[in-house]
Design a protein around this motif. Sequence first.
Motif, PDB file in Angstrom:
ATOM      1  N   GLU A 143     -48.551  49.449  40.502  1.00 34.25           N
ATOM      2  CA  GLU A 143     -49.324  50.203  39.364  1.00 34.25           C
ATOM      3  C   GLU A 143     -50.486  50.756  39.815  1.00 34.25           C
ATOM      4  N   HIS A 162     -45.415  52.670  38.742  1.00 35.60           N
ATOM      5  CA  HIS A 162     -45.849  53.312  37.401  1.00 35.60           C
ATOM      6  C   HIS A 162     -47.325  53.815  37.732  1.00 35.60           C
ATOM      7  N   GLU A 164     -50.360  55.373  36.026  1.00 37.35           N
ATOM      8  CA  GLU A 164     -51.078  55.604  34.679  1.00 37.35           C
ATOM      9  C   GLU A 164     -51.825  56.906  34.479  1.00 37.35           C
ATOM     10  N   LYS A 165     -51.896  57.595  33.407  1.00 35.26           N
ATOM     11  CA  LYS A 165     -52.489  58.701  33.243  1.00 35.26           C
ATOM     12  C   LYS A 165     -54.081  58.559  33.363  1.00 35.26           C
ATOM     13  N   ALA A 195     -42.267  55.591  37.217  1.00 35.17           N
ATOM     14  CA  ALA A 195     -42.696  56.509  35.858  1.00 35.17           C
ATOM     15  C   ALA A 195     -44.040  56.912  36.098  1.00 35.17           C
ATOM     16  N   PHE A 196     -44.239  58.500  36.298  1.00 33.86           N
ATOM     17  CA  PHE A 196     -45.377  59.041  36.584  1.00 33.86           C
ATOM     18  C   PHE A 196     -45.973  59.735  35.452  1.00 33.86           C
ATOM     19  N   GLU A 197     -46.971  59.191  34.876  1.00 32.38           N
ATOM     20  CA  GLU A 197     -47.860  59.812  33.686  1.00 32.38           C
ATOM     21  C   GLU A 197     -48.719  60.849  33.937  1.00 32.38           C
ATOM     22  N   ARG A 198     -48.772  61.233  35.450  1.00 25.66           N
ATOM     23  CA  ARG A 198     -49.597  62.148  35.678  1.00 25.66           C
ATOM     24  C   ARG A 198     -48.758  63.005  37.162  1.00 25.66           C
ATOM     25  N   GLU A 199     -49.376  64.123  37.503  1.00 27.10           N
ATOM     26  CA  GLU A 199     -48.757  64.808  38.669  1.00 27.10           C
ATOM     27  C   GLU A 199     -48.878  64.093  39.658  1.00 27.10           C
ATOM     28  N   SER A 214     -39.070  59.617  36.335  1.00 24.83           N
ATOM     29  CA  SER A 214     -39.578  60.341  35.025  1.00 24.83           C
ATOM     30  C   SER A 214     -41.003  60.737  35.380  1.00 24.83           C
ATOM     31  N   GLY A 215     -41.269  61.976  35.003  1.00 27.44           N
ATOM     32  CA  GLY A 215     -42.439  62.701  35.284  1.00 27.44           C
ATOM     33  C   GLY A 215     -42.565  63.257  36.634  1.00 27.44           C
TER      34      GLY A 215
END
Length: 229
Positions: A143, A162, A164-165, A195-199, A214-215
Amino acid sequence: MNRTLFFIAMLATAGIAHGHDSTAGDGRGRSIDKVNGGITAQAGQSYGDLSTVNGGIDLERGASAGEVETVNGGIDAGDDVATRSVATVNGGIRFGQRARIDGGVETVNGGIFIDRGGNVRHDVSTVNGAIGLVDTDLGGGIETVNGDVTVGAGSHVQGGIHFEKPRGKWGTRWGKPKPPRVVIGPGAVVEGDLAFEREVTLYVHQSARIGHVSGATARRFETPTAPKD
């Protein structure tokens, strides 16, 4: 990152009122609890919990300890070190070969590196800092928010990755920062979701195995190391 926030709050509100050494009741050896100053676990010796506020913690080759925690300072371990868990707020964490960590590895501002033969039963997490694993088995996931991630050759991550943004505004003065670089190396396995909440820039070796992404879009590579950005 909830465990990290809890850890910070606990240290900030409770604090460590007095530094002292004490003998653990479970046969693990003496615990060391300090406010100012570093701690050294000597080679081949067993300790209880090691805790300081302002100072680094060094674990020499073959040392073992319970919970290892500091606020302002890094944690540096040699080869063949065993601990229950490892956490700091401002500082990096580095373990040599054949690390044995029964819990997780956690920092806020600092990188994390675990060398060959490592075994971590729970998560590895940071907010600002790179994470690197080499031929390491991770029972949890990775994370992070900001920083590169390398799941090196032969590593096995059971709990996915993971990102996070980021909170707040990006680079209001200098513009948008370069996306973190994520590399899944030769023979590495990442189970669970990525899972990628940012580039991010994601490289996956052709011999690696990963879960659902994802992302981000995985870029395959065949060379021993990932391409330069």
